[in-house]
Enzyme design. Sequence first.
Site, PDB file in Angstrom:
ATOM      1  N   LYS A 182     -10.525  -3.362  -2.949  1.00  0.00           N
ATOM      2  CA  LYS A 182     -11.400  -2.190  -3.030  1.00  0.00           C
ATOM      3  C   LYS A 182     -10.596  -0.900  -2.941  1.00  0.00           C
ATOM      4  CE  LYS A 182     -12.252  -3.015   1.773  1.00  0.00           C
ATOM      5  NZ  LYS A 182     -13.101  -3.319   2.854  1.00  0.00           N
ATOM      6  N   LYS A 217       0.824  -1.207   0.000  1.00  0.00           N
ATOM      7  CA  LYS A 217       0.000   0.000   0.000  1.00  0.00           C
ATOM      8  C   LYS A 217       0.856   1.254   0.000  1.00  0.00           C
ATOM      9  CE  LYS A 217      -4.310  -1.903   1.332  1.00  0.00           C
ATOM     10  NZ  LYS A 217      -5.020  -2.598   2.381  1.00  0.00           N
ATOM     11  N   LYS A 270      -4.304  -9.229  -5.704  1.00  0.00           N
ATOM     12  CA  LYS A 270      -5.640  -9.528  -5.163  1.00  0.00           C
ATOM     13  C   LYS A 270      -6.675  -8.509  -5.674  1.00  0.00           C
ATOM     14  CE  LYS A 270      -5.827  -6.948  -0.847  1.00  0.00           C
ATOM     15  NZ  LYS A 270      -6.328  -6.847   0.495  1.00  0.00           N
TER      16      LYS A 270
HETATM   17  P1  TYM Z   1     -10.380  -5.516   4.663  1.00  0.00           P
HETATM   18  O1  TYM Z   1     -11.515  -4.628   4.934  1.00  0.00           O
HETATM   19  O2  TYM Z   1      -9.323  -5.068   3.725  1.00  0.00           O
HETATM   20  O3  TYM Z   1     -10.915  -6.882   4.113  1.00  0.00           O
HETATM   21  C1  TYM Z   1     -11.944  -7.535   4.837  1.00  0.00           C
HETATM   22  C2  TYM Z   1     -11.812  -9.018   4.670  1.00  0.00           C
HETATM   23  O4  TYM Z   1     -11.885  -9.354   3.276  1.00  0.00           O
HETATM   24  C3  TYM Z   1     -10.791 -10.195   2.961  1.00  0.00           C
HETATM   25  N1  TYM Z   1     -10.405  -9.902   1.570  1.00  0.00           N
HETATM   26  C4  TYM Z   1     -10.287 -10.841   0.648  1.00  0.00           C
HETATM   27  N2  TYM Z   1     -10.456 -12.170   0.698  1.00  0.00           N
HETATM   28  C5  TYM Z   1     -10.259 -12.852  -0.431  1.00  0.00           C
HETATM   29  N3  TYM Z   1      -9.912 -12.269  -1.616  1.00  0.00           N
HETATM   30  C6  TYM Z   1      -9.730 -10.934  -1.702  1.00  0.00           C
HETATM   31  N4  TYM Z   1      -9.410 -10.383  -2.856  1.00  0.00           N
HETATM   32  C7  TYM Z   1      -9.921 -10.155  -0.540  1.00  0.00           C
HETATM   33  N5  TYM Z   1      -9.844  -8.821  -0.268  1.00  0.00           N
HETATM   34  C8  TYM Z   1     -10.133  -8.700   1.036  1.00  0.00           C
HETATM   35  C9  TYM Z   1      -9.686  -9.807   3.945  1.00  0.00           C
HETATM   36  O5  TYM Z   1      -8.747 -10.829   4.107  1.00  0.00           O
HETATM   37  C10 TYM Z   1     -10.482  -9.579   5.206  1.00  0.00           C
HETATM   38  O6  TYM Z   1     -10.729 -10.804   5.857  1.00  0.00           O
HETATM   39  N6  TYM Z   1      -7.318  -5.587   8.475  1.00  0.00           N
HETATM   40  C11 TYM Z   1      -8.632  -5.985   8.060  1.00  0.00           C
HETATM   41  C12 TYM Z   1      -9.737  -5.377   8.906  1.00  0.00           C
HETATM   42  C13 TYM Z   1      -9.570  -5.567  10.364  1.00  0.00           C
HETATM   43  C14 TYM Z   1      -9.778  -6.770  11.066  1.00  0.00           C
HETATM   44  C15 TYM Z   1      -9.518  -6.480  12.414  1.00  0.00           C
HETATM   45  C16 TYM Z   1     -10.166  -8.060  10.664  1.00  0.00           C
HETATM   46  C17 TYM Z   1      -9.213  -4.636  11.259  1.00  0.00           C
HETATM   47  N7  TYM Z   1      -9.190  -5.186  12.502  1.00  0.00           N
HETATM   48  C18 TYM Z   1      -9.618  -7.489  13.402  1.00  0.00           C
HETATM   49  C19 TYM Z   1     -10.278  -9.036  11.664  1.00  0.00           C
HETATM   50  C20 TYM Z   1      -9.996  -8.741  12.991  1.00  0.00           C
HETATM   51  C21 TYM Z   1      -8.805  -5.506   6.652  1.00  0.00           C
HETATM   52  O7  TYM Z   1      -8.173  -4.627   6.147  1.00  0.00           O
HETATM   53  O8  TYM Z   1      -9.774  -6.043   6.016  1.00  0.00           O
END
Ligand code: TYM
Length: 341
Positions: free
Chosen positions: A210, A119, A207
């Site tokens: 968004k 990022k 990947k």
């Molecule tokens: P975030 O919002 O980027 O993504 C949310 C979830 O979606 C999954 N994900 C994917 N899975 C498969 N293929 C993809 N292309 C793809 N893009 C996103 C991510 O692995 C995630 O499970 N850091 C986290 C948010 C967070 C969090 C937490 C999660 C903050 N604190 C505590 C669990 C526990 C994140 O950026 O997710």
Amino acid sequence: MTKEVILTGIRSNAELTLGNYLGAVLPMVQLQKEKHESYDLHFFIPDLHSFTTPVDHSTLYAQTIDHIRTFAAAGFDLNNKSTKIYRQSFIPAHSELFTILNNFAYMGELSRMTQFKDKSEQADTVSSGLFTYPVLMAADILLYGASWVPLGDDQKQHLELTRDLALRFNNKFGDTFVVPHEWNKQLAFSHRDSGVRIRSLSNPTKKMSKSVDDPRGTILLSDTPEEAAKKIMSATTDDLAEIDFDFEKRPGVSNLLQIESLLTDQTVDQVLASWKGKSNYGDLKTAVAKSVSDFLKSYQEKLSQISSEIVEAKLADDEEFLNDQTTNLLLQVQKSVGLRR
Ligand code: TYM
């Protein structure tokens, strides 16, 4: 006996993609169905994490509510008694624990996070929020003693860092945090033998994301079924002319097979049984385009029936309850580090 906690979060910085849906929303819905009697479930929106990548602040609040509506449309039961749904910024203990944990995380380990590296390469300026993001994530998990954290493959390193921080703190101050299970156990818990990583349709070595400007490669849950089908039909594949599942050699085709398997609730092997060895990628794309557009039609229809008021009422109840509950763990941490008697 207290129940083990399953916890996951999804950021509301941008519209959700098919990657988020298949990697995070569906697994959580399945876990709720399967495990709500024997576990406590936490599903939250890490809204303070929204600013680590560009965000439209004017739509953020509404987008948070919409993300929870998405879960409900995917089959998540908002009224389930074992499930708490909340926003990170409404429970200040997340931020307080984050501030404390920041002092136990090392610059070196945070610099090694691939999400940070990826990022920050794409950004003109890099905020310290992006750098310390995994520590806030660790606070989110440790605050509720979560053992199980279903996540997409891209978050594996963040889970490992959470474990390291918990162990480091426990070693210094005695048992304080529940250490979440290691990655392989997490996968087995969600019935997966490998992490889910849906790839960009235009660049399948990356990947589907968004937070990256890649409209041709990303299917948004708000895309019309026709738009989404077109994106699948123009997905990048390869010139090997032989369908097989192998992310190294055939990332585009493997991505399509994975999407098909998750949308049709089959294993990749089951899907592959009808396609292996065939050479016509167009037929595979047509089948996947149909699955994606059928899915979007049904999902969007369900979403239109879920009101924001119901979501806001659930949030208010659960946030009040958790603000009370989190004070215990926070107090224990504050005592350990010498801030309280
Ligand atoms: P975030 O919002 O980027 O993504 C949310 C979830 O979606 C999954 N994900 C994917 N899975 C498969 N293929 C993809 N292309 C793809 N893009 C996103 C991510 O692995 C995630 O499970 N850091 C986290 C948010 C967070 C969090 C937490 C999660 C903050 N604190 C505590 C669990 C526990 C994140 O950026 O997710």
